[in-house]
Design an enzyme around this catalytic site. Structure first.
Site, short mmCIF file in Angstrom:
data_model
loop_
_atom_site.label_atom_id
_atom_site.label_comp_id
_atom_site.label_asym_id
_atom_site.label_seq_id
_atom_site.Cartn_x
_atom_site.Cartn_y
_atom_site.Cartn_z
N SER A 23 14.60 -22.73 -21.25
CA SER A 23 13.58 -22.25 -20.31
C SER A 23 13.52 -20.72 -20.28
CB SER A 23 13.86 -22.80 -18.91
OG SER A 23 15.16 -22.43 -18.48
N THR A 24 14.65 -20.04 -20.41
CA THR A 24 14.63 -18.57 -20.40
C THR A 24 14.01 -18.05 -21.69
OG1 THR A 24 16.76 -18.80 -19.26
CG2 THR A 24 16.03 -16.57 -19.76
N GLY B 254 22.92 -26.53 -23.98
CA GLY B 254 22.39 -27.38 -22.91
C GLY B 254 21.08 -28.04 -23.33
N GLY B 255 20.34 -27.35 -24.18
CA GLY B 255 19.09 -27.91 -24.70
C GLY B 255 19.28 -28.62 -26.03
N GLU C 18 20.75 -22.54 -33.29
CA GLU C 18 20.94 -21.26 -32.58
C GLU C 18 22.07 -20.47 -33.22
OE1 GLU C 18 19.45 -22.66 -28.13
OE2 GLU C 18 21.55 -22.77 -28.62
C1 5RP Z 1 19.71 -24.50 -25.71
C2 5RP Z 1 20.54 -23.41 -25.14
C3 5RP Z 1 19.97 -22.61 -24.04
O1 5RP Z 1 20.02 -21.28 -24.37
C4 5RP Z 1 20.77 -22.86 -22.79
O2 5RP Z 1 20.82 -24.24 -22.55
C5 5RP Z 1 20.15 -22.12 -21.59
O3 5RP Z 1 18.95 -22.73 -21.25
P1 5RP Z 1 18.07 -22.23 -20.03
O4 5RP Z 1 17.52 -20.90 -20.41
O5 5RP Z 1 17.01 -23.30 -19.91
O6 5RP Z 1 18.96 -22.17 -18.82
O7 5RP Z 1 21.65 -23.15 -25.56
O8 5RP Z 1 20.39 -25.22 -26.69
#
Ligand code: 5RP
Length: 220
Positions: A30-31, A96-97, A103
């Site tokens: 999301s960020t 988390g995503g 990445e």
């Molecule tokens: C995705 C990631 C994201 O950077 C991490 O989950 C942070 O996500 P958000 O900006 O939605 O809090 O590692 O694989």
């Protein structure tokens, strides 16, 4: 200030790190999505972007930003991405995503890693957030047993397949006192593609969104 405003503020601040005429590495989440929306306004100033997930690729293309294959690119000056947790050494838990492997690959090719995060992501010790581990499907049972043997409590992320066709196991209960050592150790388990510790390659800068504004952190 609501969390989305903090995320938007750090996304906007990250634009100052972009190198004109160059390629930008773009993270997932999301960020990172707020960052992509900000990047759209200066797309004429960059050569294009490398995406860390299919979701990010679609969002970039939706904004008319050229997306390059990483194998067409030798150098990415700056990579911008979020984190699930970050510590004072700018080591992170990510994934988390579920995009942790791509990445990590894009980050490895990048000269500077700019982490953008709201203030809730800064922690004294990594590990409250369950550590994502990407696993080759046929190795799931083996990897789970190995993770349990070292004190973790692995849980398969339901109904989720990564962009690479693999599974994610979220691991609770690991003591992360030495993030570099644990990152290495988990990657030695046969069947693990990679884990969500970014300690060998931490961020170089963290733009942290707080109620008092965007703070710039460098590693302590
Ligand atoms: C995705 C990631 C994201 O950077 C991490 O989950 C942070 O996500 P958000 O900006 O939605 O809090 O590692 O694989």
């Amino acid at each position: 200030m609501i969390q989305d405003e903090l995320k938007r503020n750090v996304a906007r601040a990250a634009i100052a790190h972009i190198v004109a005429g160059e390629i930008v590495g773009v993270g997932t989440g999301s960020t990172a999505n707020f960052f992509i929306d900000e990047l759209a306004a200066i797309r004429h100033l960059i050569r294009g972007a490398v995406a860390s997930s299919e979701g990010t690729r679609r969002r970039l293309e939706g904004h008319g930003i050229a997306v390059l294959d990483l194998n067409e690119v030798e150098r990415i000056p700056v990579y911008v991405d979020g984190a699930d947790e970050i510590n004072a050494a700018l080591q992170m838990i990510k994934g988390g995503g579920g995009a942790l492997t791509r990445e990590k690959i894009v980050a490895a090719v990048s000269g500077k890693f700019v982490c953008i995060a709201d203030g809730s992501k800064l922690v004294p010790t990594l590990g409250h957030f369950p550590l994502p581990v990407e696993v080759i499907p046929m190795a799931l049972g083996h990897v789970r047993r190995e993770l349990t043997a070292i004190g973790g409590r692995p849980e398969l992320r339901g109904d989720f397949v990564t962009d690479n066709g693999n599974l994610i196991v979220d691991v609770r209960g690991l003591e992360i006192t030495d993030a570099i050592a644990l990152e290495t150790r988990l990657n030695q388990i046969v069947g693990v593609v990679t884990n969500g510790l970014f300690a060998h390659r931490p961020a170089d800068v963290c733009l942290l969104g707080t109620a008092d504004g965007v703070q710039t952190l460098t590693a302590k």
